[in-house]
Design a protein around this motif. Sequence first.
Motif, PDB file in Angstrom:
ATOM      1  N   PRO A 311      -4.388 -81.793 -84.116  1.00  0.00           N
ATOM      2  CA  PRO A 311      -4.717 -80.387 -84.378  1.00  0.00           C
ATOM      3  C   PRO A 311      -3.470 -79.510 -84.488  1.00  0.00           C
ATOM      4  O   PRO A 311      -3.390 -78.646 -85.351  1.00  0.00           O
ATOM      5  CB  PRO A 311      -5.547 -79.984 -83.158  1.00  0.00           C
ATOM      6  CG  PRO A 311      -6.105 -81.254 -82.639  1.00  0.00           C
ATOM      7  CD  PRO A 311      -5.087 -82.301 -82.934  1.00  0.00           C
ATOM      8  N   SER A 314      -1.768 -80.141 -87.794  1.00  0.00           N
ATOM      9  CA  SER A 314      -2.495 -79.606 -88.944  1.00  0.00           C
ATOM     10  C   SER A 314      -2.185 -78.123 -89.135  1.00  0.00           C
ATOM     11  O   SER A 314      -1.963 -77.679 -90.253  1.00  0.00           O
ATOM     12  CB  SER A 314      -3.996 -79.841 -88.779  1.00  0.00           C
ATOM     13  OG  SER A 314      -4.491 -79.118 -87.679  1.00  0.00           O
ATOM     14  N   PHE A 315      -2.133 -77.360 -88.049  1.00  0.00           N
ATOM     15  CA  PHE A 315      -1.852 -75.935 -88.201  1.00  0.00           C
ATOM     16  C   PHE A 315      -0.397 -75.667 -88.557  1.00  0.00           C
ATOM     17  O   PHE A 315      -0.106 -74.777 -89.355  1.00  0.00           O
ATOM     18  CB  PHE A 315      -2.242 -75.161 -86.936  1.00  0.00           C
ATOM     19  CG  PHE A 315      -3.688 -74.785 -86.939  1.00  0.00           C
ATOM     20  CD1 PHE A 315      -4.151 -73.789 -87.792  1.00  0.00           C
ATOM     21  CD2 PHE A 315      -4.594 -75.428 -86.120  1.00  0.00           C
ATOM     22  CE1 PHE A 315      -5.490 -73.447 -87.817  1.00  0.00           C
ATOM     23  CE2 PHE A 315      -5.941 -75.094 -86.143  1.00  0.00           C
ATOM     24  CZ  PHE A 315      -6.387 -74.097 -86.988  1.00  0.00           C
ATOM     25  N   GLU A 393      -4.566 -64.519 -91.555  1.00  0.00           N
ATOM     26  CA  GLU A 393      -5.618 -65.541 -91.623  1.00  0.00           C
ATOM     27  C   GLU A 393      -6.832 -64.988 -92.362  1.00  0.00           C
ATOM     28  O   GLU A 393      -7.555 -65.718 -93.022  1.00  0.00           O
ATOM     29  CB  GLU A 393      -6.035 -65.975 -90.222  1.00  0.00           C
ATOM     30  CG  GLU A 393      -4.958 -66.710 -89.465  1.00  0.00           C
ATOM     31  CD  GLU A 393      -4.863 -68.163 -89.871  1.00  0.00           C
ATOM     32  OE1 GLU A 393      -5.906 -68.785 -90.093  1.00  0.00           O
ATOM     33  OE2 GLU A 393      -3.730 -68.673 -89.981  1.00  0.00           O
ATOM     34  N   SER A 395     -10.103 -63.746 -94.098  1.00  0.00           N
ATOM     35  CA  SER A 395     -11.478 -64.231 -94.108  1.00  0.00           C
ATOM     36  C   SER A 395     -11.561 -65.692 -93.727  1.00  0.00           C
ATOM     37  O   SER A 395     -12.621 -66.188 -93.382  1.00  0.00           O
ATOM     38  CB  SER A 395     -12.090 -64.078 -95.488  1.00  0.00           C
ATOM     39  OG  SER A 395     -11.482 -63.049 -96.180  1.00  0.00           O
ATOM     40  N   SER A 396     -10.422 -66.409 -93.796  1.00  0.00           N
ATOM     41  CA  SER A 396     -10.506 -67.829 -93.456  1.00  0.00           C
ATOM     42  C   SER A 396     -10.356 -68.054 -91.954  1.00  0.00           C
ATOM     43  O   SER A 396     -10.193 -69.192 -91.526  1.00  0.00           O
ATOM     44  CB  SER A 396      -9.486 -68.654 -94.228  1.00  0.00           C
ATOM     45  OG  SER A 396      -8.439 -67.889 -94.689  1.00  0.00           O
ATOM     46  N   TRP A 398     -12.529 -68.031 -89.842  1.00  0.00           N
ATOM     47  CA  TRP A 398     -13.647 -68.836 -89.318  1.00  0.00           C
ATOM     48  C   TRP A 398     -13.229 -70.288 -89.098  1.00  0.00           C
ATOM     49  O   TRP A 398     -13.770 -70.967 -88.222  1.00  0.00           O
ATOM     50  CB  TRP A 398     -14.855 -68.767 -90.255  1.00  0.00           C
ATOM     51  CG  TRP A 398     -14.649 -69.483 -91.559  1.00  0.00           C
ATOM     52  CD1 TRP A 398     -14.148 -68.957 -92.695  1.00  0.00           C
ATOM     53  CD2 TRP A 398     -14.931 -70.863 -91.846  1.00  0.00           C
ATOM     54  NE1 TRP A 398     -14.076 -69.907 -93.671  1.00  0.00           N
ATOM     55  CE2 TRP A 398     -14.562 -71.086 -93.180  1.00  0.00           C
ATOM     56  CE3 TRP A 398     -15.458 -71.923 -91.096  1.00  0.00           C
ATOM     57  CZ2 TRP A 398     -14.697 -72.318 -93.799  1.00  0.00           C
ATOM     58  CZ3 TRP A 398     -15.591 -73.160 -91.720  1.00  0.00           C
ATOM     59  CH2 TRP A 398     -15.217 -73.345 -93.056  1.00  0.00           C
ATOM     60  N   ILE A 399     -12.250 -70.744 -89.903  1.00  0.00           N
ATOM     61  CA  ILE A 399     -11.813 -72.132 -89.754  1.00  0.00           C
ATOM     62  C   ILE A 399     -11.225 -72.337 -88.363  1.00  0.00           C
ATOM     63  O   ILE A 399     -11.509 -73.334 -87.695  1.00  0.00           O
ATOM     64  CB  ILE A 399     -10.773 -72.481 -90.836  1.00  0.00           C
ATOM     65  CG1 ILE A 399     -11.417 -72.332 -92.215  1.00  0.00           C
ATOM     66  CG2 ILE A 399     -10.228 -73.882 -90.643  1.00  0.00           C
ATOM     67  CD1 ILE A 399     -10.457 -72.463 -93.358  1.00  0.00           C
ATOM     68  N   VAL A 400     -10.419 -71.371 -87.931  1.00  0.00           N
ATOM     69  CA  VAL A 400      -9.837 -71.469 -86.590  1.00  0.00           C
ATOM     70  C   VAL A 400     -10.927 -71.402 -85.528  1.00  0.00           C
ATOM     71  O   VAL A 400     -10.913 -72.144 -84.547  1.00  0.00           O
ATOM     72  CB  VAL A 400      -8.830 -70.319 -86.367  1.00  0.00           C
ATOM     73  CG1 VAL A 400      -8.270 -70.372 -84.959  1.00  0.00           C
ATOM     74  CG2 VAL A 400      -7.723 -70.387 -87.387  1.00  0.00           C
ATOM     75  N   ARG A 401     -11.890 -70.490 -85.774  1.00  0.00           N
ATOM     76  CA  ARG A 401     -12.914 -70.299 -84.745  1.00  0.00           C
ATOM     77  C   ARG A 401     -13.828 -71.502 -84.613  1.00  0.00           C
ATOM     78  O   ARG A 401     -14.318 -71.812 -83.525  1.00  0.00           O
ATOM     79  CB  ARG A 401     -13.730 -69.053 -85.060  1.00  0.00           C
ATOM     80  CG  ARG A 401     -12.962 -67.805 -84.727  1.00  0.00           C
ATOM     81  CD  ARG A 401     -13.874 -66.634 -84.723  1.00  0.00           C
ATOM     82  NE  ARG A 401     -14.097 -66.116 -86.046  1.00  0.00           N
ATOM     83  CZ  ARG A 401     -15.148 -65.393 -86.383  1.00  0.00           C
ATOM     84  NH1 ARG A 401     -16.085 -65.133 -85.501  1.00  0.00           N
ATOM     85  NH2 ARG A 401     -15.269 -64.932 -87.600  1.00  0.00           N
ATOM     86  N   SER A 402     -14.068 -72.189 -85.737  1.00  0.00           N
ATOM     87  CA  SER A 402     -14.973 -73.337 -85.641  1.00  0.00           C
ATOM     88  C   SER A 402     -14.199 -74.609 -85.298  1.00  0.00           C
ATOM     89  O   SER A 402     -14.790 -75.652 -85.058  1.00  0.00           O
ATOM     90  CB  SER A 402     -15.739 -73.519 -86.946  1.00  0.00           C
ATOM     91  OG  SER A 402     -14.859 -73.904 -87.961  1.00  0.00           O
ATOM     92  N   ALA A 403     -12.861 -74.512 -85.288  1.00  0.00           N
ATOM     93  CA  ALA A 403     -12.057 -75.703 -85.031  1.00  0.00           C
ATOM     94  C   ALA A 403     -12.125 -76.096 -83.565  1.00  0.00           C
ATOM     95  O   ALA A 403     -12.246 -75.245 -82.702  1.00  0.00           O
ATOM     96  CB  ALA A 403     -10.604 -75.445 -85.423  1.00  0.00           C
ATOM     97  N   PRO A 404     -12.031 -77.391 -83.294  1.00  0.00           N
ATOM     98  CA  PRO A 404     -12.133 -77.839 -81.906  1.00  0.00           C
ATOM     99  C   PRO A 404     -10.825 -77.690 -81.144  1.00  0.00           C
ATOM    100  O   PRO A 404     -10.383 -78.607 -80.479  1.00  0.00           O
ATOM    101  CB  PRO A 404     -12.516 -79.313 -82.045  1.00  0.00           C
ATOM    102  CG  PRO A 404     -11.915 -79.723 -83.334  1.00  0.00           C
ATOM    103  CD  PRO A 404     -11.925 -78.523 -84.218  1.00  0.00           C
ATOM    104  N   ILE A 405     -10.177 -76.527 -81.279  1.00  0.00           N
ATOM    105  CA  ILE A 405      -9.017 -76.266 -80.429  1.00  0.00           C
ATOM    106  C   ILE A 405      -9.190 -74.881 -79.821  1.00  0.00           C
ATOM    107  O   ILE A 405      -9.802 -74.009 -80.436  1.00  0.00           O
ATOM    108  CB  ILE A 405      -7.673 -76.326 -81.183  1.00  0.00           C
ATOM    109  CG1 ILE A 405      -7.630 -75.273 -82.289  1.00  0.00           C
ATOM    110  CG2 ILE A 405      -7.394 -77.690 -81.719  1.00  0.00           C
ATOM    111  CD1 ILE A 405      -6.254 -75.025 -82.809  1.00  0.00           C
ATOM    112  N   PRO A 406      -8.654 -74.683 -78.615  1.00  0.00           N
ATOM    113  CA  PRO A 406      -8.787 -73.361 -78.005  1.00  0.00           C
ATOM    114  C   PRO A 406      -7.944 -72.333 -78.750  1.00  0.00           C
ATOM    115  O   PRO A 406      -6.923 -72.681 -79.356  1.00  0.00           O
ATOM    116  CB  PRO A 406      -8.234 -73.561 -76.593  1.00  0.00           C
ATOM    117  CG  PRO A 406      -8.030 -75.012 -76.411  1.00  0.00           C
ATOM    118  CD  PRO A 406      -7.956 -75.634 -77.748  1.00  0.00           C
TER     119      PRO A 406
END
Lengths: 561, 244
Positions: A311, A314-315, A393, A395-396, A398-406
Amino acid sequence: MKQAAILLNPRLLSFRNKGFAKDRSIRLIIFAGIGISFWAGIFAICYRVLMYFQRVEGIGNILAYKLLSMVLLIFFSLLIFSSILTSLSNLYMSKDLTLVHSLPVPGEKIFLAKWIESTIDSSWMVVVYAIPVFISYGIVFKAGPFFYIDIALTLFPLCIIASALSSIMVLLIVIILPASRIRSVFVFLCLVLVVILYMTFRLLRPERLVNPENFASLLSYLNNLSAPSYPLLPSTWAFDSLKAALIGDASCSLFNVALSMSCAAFLIFSSILIARAIYFKGFSKSQASMARPFQHKKERLDKLFSFLSGPTKSFVVKEIKTFLRDQAQWSQIFLIGALIVIYTYNFSVLPIEQSPIKSVYLQNLLSFLNVALAAFVLISVTARFAFPSISIEGSSFWIVRSAPIPLRTFLWIKFFIYLFPLLILSEILIVVTNLLLNVTPFMMYLSIITLFFLTPGVVSLGIGLGAAYPDFNSENPAHTVTGFGGLVFMIISAAYIGAVIVLEAGPVYTIFMSGIRNENLSYFQLLWIIGSFFTAFLISMLAIILPMRFGEKRLMRGFFR
Amino acid sequence: MIDLINLSKHFGNIKAVDILNLSVSSGELFGFIGPNGAGKTTTIQMIGGLLAPTEGSVIIDGIDMAKEPEKAKKKIGLIPDRPFLYEKLTGMEFLKFTADLYEVSEEAFLENTEKILNMFSLIDRAHELIESYSHGMKQRLIMSAALLHEPLLIVVDEPMVGLDPRGIKMVKNLFRSLVAKGTTIFMSTHTLRLAEDVCDRIGIINNGKLIATGTINELKHTAQIGEADLEEVFFQLTEEEISL
Ligand SMILES: Nc1ncnc2c1ncn2[C@@H]1O[C@H](COP(=O)(O)OP(=O)(O)OP(=O)(O)O)[C@@H](O)[C@H]1O
Ligand SMILES: [Mg+2]
């Protein structure tokens, strides 16, 4: 004209709607307070300098006029500089353009509306901060009311000329450059801006004003100062007009105003004609994004960061790629580059060697001043890049928010991505300028260590406050720093840096003095020195941890209303 | 697989979702329908962990979203209604990004992407920047990314918006085959035909309240309509609610 006015309406409306929000009034007061104190500061400095000139026998007026012509020249280049950037973004990159171009309105009308918008955007701030300079001239020279009217009469066409010239330049550049990639436009513009910067320096020759000794005699110095300025520069017309108004020669003054006005009118009409021919064409061209494949250099970044966990990697990879491919960032990089060049240039021309007071005290002071300046550059770079990095970031997100990282991990990733380049930048800056300043080895080490701790603190403030006050709907995320959060960031970082420098400067002075007097430090002094440095260290640790926590909490709350 | 318990979300005075209780079991394709502004997207965002509920809880496969969000999110493939992506990455880079994020192994990544990109007809454009993609292509890319880590649960908001007829047919078949393999799908839609065709069970939401759940036949029974289709059931049930 009417259609252009209608196109300007949405902007006015959204400005008004914002104005009704409740907490805005507090921000407005803070902004206004800071703005007014800046304004008053400029006025006070200018007034004192002019009063000082007045007392210099014989050449006082010549110096004052020289200063006025320099101010106008700087003013004009600043206007061109900011208009080029704003008109490029307003004419070709703003988000509402696709909508606007679909409306039944001819291209030149859209151009006109956008041009008016960018003229105001790019010049209001410059104008507001130039006015105290002119007013102090009026007061010192005891000018009549005509002078104050003349200020408006000269500044208005000057802004128009700068803005029209820039937009013509931008229109032509976008059309002429073959690639459908705006990035090359930026590279080109950067060249243009470097040339402008260089020319301004050359035209000014600031070192001559500072160093009269360099001239063989006073006579040649005076000759040089009163040498005629360049008659074809719009800033010269403004200068001639203001100078005439100061002496009370209204007709000469108005002649120069007329000259500027006619030039402005001519440029407006030319730009509209040019826009009619090529604006839409250029716009369609700029819309085509890079459709070319990217595969050649794939995986290189992936390999480089393969030591990181999935993770995180990837970021990191996404952040770097996005940054490098975003043309909007390029103009910013250039601005920063210009800032740094000016900064080091100042040091290379400083006549330190000739300075009469060659004391330890002065050296000490200068090297701390240098740390403060380097920190100022650091703050502005952080404000431009790290602070908007959360809002960017958009409108995108949401990708961070739905990602499985805190969320915390995400923020720390951002922190480290900006920390490393900024640390390298500020260390290089401080080492180079310290070498130019010829500081003692002790101060060299101290500055290097100080910046090593200051940089993470400032970056953390940037990321943390950027996360605490994000604007995910911003048209231009780089501008979020002009908002409330950005203001808080600037104030706290400045206070933080100030505190650390004060905490260090006292002990360093004591150490130096005891070194000179060949005395040993007393236990009390030793304790105080250690305590002071330790407090500075403690503040730095807090500056790294607290803002990130605050940002995380506020960002969480933002989503989880 | 999904348990929503007393789930509520308030935006100021608006009760976007109002005490919603719902269970979706493993291997089920659940359809979520309702008028505009009923609260579908809000519910989906809470299931996906994008939004914290004002009250109530979301349990994914026995894991509480509020307590262990990372663990819960890892089981989900989320497909939002609007395809906002990292425009400056290429399609392939975005898939790599997702794979790293969900810690998909290198071999699985290579194997799956090839297959998925072919399925979504993106293979030719995979190395272009996402900003040059059409709306439908972005939608396809988001779906590809959501499927990449083979999630146990797929949560999808209006999957067919922007897809061409061939794409719609492909997605329908894909969903059915995934469900057959044991994946759970929670899908909101306005396309009643789609819901009727593919869903095992359907829930109707209106004004934030779940007003009916069940198979098509059960819903018809609730609406007391004999030989009608879902469309009429939908009108009947949501109308009743409004006239109340
Ligand atoms: N961020 C928000 N702030 C305030 N109100 C919101 C927000 N998001 C949604 N709402 C409100 O919540 C309600 C439910 O919205 P939601 O988006 O869940 O509806 P939906 O069922 O998805 O509708 P559609 O079919 O149009 O997509 C609406 O009344 C909407 O106005
Ligand atoms: Mg919705």
